[in-house]
Enzyme design. Structure first.
Site, PDB file in Angstrom:
ATOM      1  N   HIS A 114      25.449  39.050 -63.132  1.00 33.33           N
ATOM      2  CA  HIS A 114      26.244  40.132 -62.703  1.00 33.33           C
ATOM      3  C   HIS A 114      26.452  40.880 -64.076  1.00 33.33           C
ATOM      4  O   HIS A 114      26.688  40.560 -65.075  1.00 33.33           O
ATOM      5  CB  HIS A 114      27.387  39.851 -61.835  1.00 33.33           C
ATOM      6  CG  HIS A 114      27.017  39.367 -60.552  1.00 33.33           C
ATOM      7  ND1 HIS A 114      27.701  39.960 -59.466  1.00 33.33           N
ATOM      8  CD2 HIS A 114      25.997  38.612 -60.095  1.00 33.33           C
ATOM      9  CE1 HIS A 114      27.193  39.196 -58.453  1.00 33.33           C
ATOM     10  NE2 HIS A 114      26.295  38.479 -58.898  1.00 33.33           N
ATOM     11  N   ARG A 116      20.462  40.532 -49.956  1.00 34.80           N
ATOM     12  CA  ARG A 116      21.658  39.668 -49.421  1.00 34.80           C
ATOM     13  C   ARG A 116      22.814  39.851 -50.343  1.00 34.80           C
ATOM     14  O   ARG A 116      23.982  40.497 -50.077  1.00 34.80           O
ATOM     15  CB  ARG A 116      21.103  37.951 -49.573  1.00 34.80           C
ATOM     16  CG  ARG A 116      21.808  37.301 -48.665  1.00 34.80           C
ATOM     17  CD  ARG A 116      23.099  36.593 -49.488  1.00 34.80           C
ATOM     18  NE  ARG A 116      22.837  35.962 -50.755  1.00 34.80           N
ATOM     19  CZ  ARG A 116      23.545  35.586 -51.574  1.00 34.80           C
ATOM     20  NH1 ARG A 116      24.731  35.899 -51.492  1.00 34.80           N
ATOM     21  NH2 ARG A 116      23.253  35.417 -52.845  1.00 34.80           N
ATOM     22  N   ASP A 117      22.623  39.542 -51.861  1.00 38.87           N
ATOM     23  CA  ASP A 117      23.637  39.427 -52.665  1.00 38.87           C
ATOM     24  C   ASP A 117      24.344  40.618 -52.892  1.00 38.87           C
ATOM     25  O   ASP A 117      25.281  41.169 -53.060  1.00 38.87           O
ATOM     26  CB  ASP A 117      23.486  38.762 -53.966  1.00 38.87           C
ATOM     27  CG  ASP A 117      24.824  38.415 -54.718  1.00 38.87           C
ATOM     28  OD1 ASP A 117      25.612  38.278 -54.274  1.00 38.87           O
ATOM     29  OD2 ASP A 117      24.370  38.265 -56.042  1.00 38.87           O
ATOM     30  N   HIS A 128      21.235  34.032 -63.089  1.00 35.38           N
ATOM     31  CA  HIS A 128      21.544  35.092 -61.988  1.00 35.38           C
ATOM     32  C   HIS A 128      22.693  35.691 -62.727  1.00 35.38           C
ATOM     33  O   HIS A 128      23.908  35.087 -62.829  1.00 35.38           O
ATOM     34  CB  HIS A 128      22.132  34.206 -60.850  1.00 35.38           C
ATOM     35  CG  HIS A 128      22.557  35.213 -59.703  1.00 35.38           C
ATOM     36  ND1 HIS A 128      21.812  35.534 -58.325  1.00 35.38           N
ATOM     37  CD2 HIS A 128      23.629  35.953 -59.372  1.00 35.38           C
ATOM     38  CE1 HIS A 128      22.528  36.183 -57.689  1.00 35.38           C
ATOM     39  NE2 HIS A 128      23.662  36.518 -58.281  1.00 35.38           N
ATOM     40  N   CYS A 131      30.949  47.904 -56.075  1.00 35.07           N
ATOM     41  CA  CYS A 131      30.841  49.364 -56.316  1.00 35.07           C
ATOM     42  C   CYS A 131      30.914  49.440 -57.672  1.00 35.07           C
ATOM     43  O   CYS A 131      31.879  48.756 -58.325  1.00 35.07           O
ATOM     44  CB  CYS A 131      31.860  50.172 -55.683  1.00 35.07           C
ATOM     45  SG  CYS A 131      31.953  51.819 -56.365  1.00 35.07           S
ATOM     46  N   ASN A 151      25.138  43.226 -59.168  1.00 35.15           N
ATOM     47  CA  ASN A 151      23.876  42.532 -59.966  1.00 35.15           C
ATOM     48  C   ASN A 151      23.429  43.223 -60.953  1.00 35.15           C
ATOM     49  O   ASN A 151      23.298  44.319 -61.046  1.00 35.15           O
ATOM     50  CB  ASN A 151      23.024  42.077 -58.664  1.00 35.15           C
ATOM     51  CG  ASN A 151      23.500  40.866 -57.943  1.00 35.15           C
ATOM     52  OD1 ASN A 151      23.342  39.538 -58.192  1.00 35.15           O
ATOM     53  ND2 ASN A 151      24.221  41.298 -56.876  1.00 35.15           N
TER      54      ASN A 151
END
Lengths: 300, 300
Positions: free
Chosen positions: A207, A13-14, A205, A238, A247
């Site tokens: 990144h 999903r993410d 969560h 990207c 992520n």
């Protein structure tokens, strides 16, 4: 820290919603089934947002229907509102995720609503989920900084996380959307939120935009969190574009947790294989350094 | 952890000696001068090993002679033996570094000598350095694993570090050469060494092969280390090759330390500029994620 950690795999999903390449439904299904075969117990499968917003996931119903459901594995899906909830339920979804931001400016730009208005939008979803016996996960984004307003006060993060939990989210995932956080700030933010929402109901969560994700996760593990979101192959943005915001890679997280002696139940070799397969499919460099180098440091 | 940290910038040596591209001497000099302008106080400038071994650094004397020496900045150079020491001293070097491994198998393959034999080889260098008033830094590689023998007992790391310190090295840098370590093992290794060598005389040196370097550094900072080796732009080993073994990027380390409130004296913007300039020169992707994304998370 001899303890177990639940990984919430958000790659399908993410990850995929932020990749340029649109992956066919059959490959998405194969990805999710490969991921569940590695031992992952939570796999965010897709998003029932409007295909106009996220064309990459326009096939949400087809994908969800095609998964080989493995007993004991949860397959949450993102829903933005009741329409999304209806679409998800029509194909048998048993867990959903809702999202908002701690930053007013981000919410205004992203969904044209204040933080409070976005929470009100969820209210009927949460009510219906409760009645239907559907579990709800809540996301709070921009917890350590916002691309529009810059600093985000910790008090705002606490307030939004507390509201989501009070509204019925069994777990609240705290997202450093732009990958700006460093370990001390991550730890302090988590500590403040954990004073309002019980630690077992919190997830982190990160990144890896500035390479800080694993260090932030380590600090949050030391602080007591035991649920970590990650995306196989570090998908999502990207890795070569300026401001890349993939992520944190699940492989890299599991490698660290294995070394810390914290059980995940995940077969790292299978995960590495899946990440390499996905990277080839996307035609991009593998965003996981463990995936690139391999787990073993021993030469032949 | 409100404290200051000394960064030992190893890009011009450990970085460039492992890059495919051979950089002209004038560019190496420009790199070192740019680095000293950012506020870095220790910059490993080059290596006086045999040009047959490391053709990338065959111009060591020319480079060292060309640097605009900045007051307060140290420019150590690597020397493998007395011949290297003589060449270094001939151009005015005031600090040298010697290297060995904690792994017998690695030393045998790398320099065809046992660990003890490699230490004996240094002995005259250390004696002469003492007489000349030249400072000596010691490197111990493969402290968390070896590509040939796999596991490296912590006792072997302790023994070699202790020997180097006893022989007169003012600082011993502990290197995870193959980037296989994770935070708990890094912390335990450091703690064991620090029981034999005072913590202020220890440095950590991580390669980011599996993305663990910053998390390992965080754990070691928590354990008390205050000297960290890093290479601008994450140079040293192409980041795209299988088994890539680039050094942790100085930009990413400084970004984390800034966030932790630990002073480095380094101007991060200048460092980012230098890393981008170097990446362009090498014709490769910037190995620093902070370098790729920029320090600010705020959109225009």
């Amino acid at each position: 820290m001899n303890d177990s950690v639940r990984i919430v795999e958000v790659g399908p999903r993410d990850g995929l919603q932020n990749e340029k390449t649109i992956v066919p439904a059959a490959d998405k299904i194969a990805l999710i089934d490969r991921l569940s075969a590695t031992g992952l117990r939570s796999i965010e499968a897709t998003s029932f947002v409007s295909p106009r917003w996220v064309p990459q996931l326009a096939d949400a119903a087809e994908v969800y229907s095609g998964i080989a459901r493995r007993p004991g594995v949860r397959y949450p899906v993102l829903v933005p509102n009741e329409t999304g909830y209806d679409r998800a339920r029509a194909v048998g979804v048993e867990e959903v995720a809702v999202f908002t931001a701690a930053s007013e400016a981000f919410n205004q730009r992203n969904i044209n609503a204040s933080v409070d208005a976005s929470l009100e939008r969820f209210a009927p979803v949460l009510e219906r989920a409760r009645a239907d016996g559907v579990r709800v996960r809540g996301y709070v984004s921009t917890v350590l900084g916002c691309p529009y307003q810059g600093e985000v006060p910790v008090a705002d993060v606490v307030r939004v996380a507390e509201r989501l939990h009070a509204m019925g989210c069994y777990e609240v995932s705290l997202g450093d959307t732009i990958g700006i956080g460093t370990p001390r700030r991550a730890r302090e933010m988590l500590r403040a939120v954990a004073a309002a929402v019980p630690m077992p109901a919190l997830a982190v969560h990160f990144h890896d935009t500035r390479g800080q994700a694993l260090a932030n996760i380590l600090a949050c593990l030391e602080e007591g969190v035991r649920v970590v979101d990650a995306a196989v192959a570090g998908t999502g943005g990207c890795p070569y574009a300026t401001g890349a915001s993939g992520n944190v890679a699940t492989e890299d997280v599991v490698f660290m947790l294995d070394g810390l002696g914290m059980a995940t139940g995940v077969d790292l070799d299978g995960l590495i294989d899946t990440g390499r397969w996905l990277s080839a499919l996307l035609g991009r460099e593998n965003g996981s350094k463990v995936g690139r180098a391999g787990r073993s440091g021993t030469a032949g």
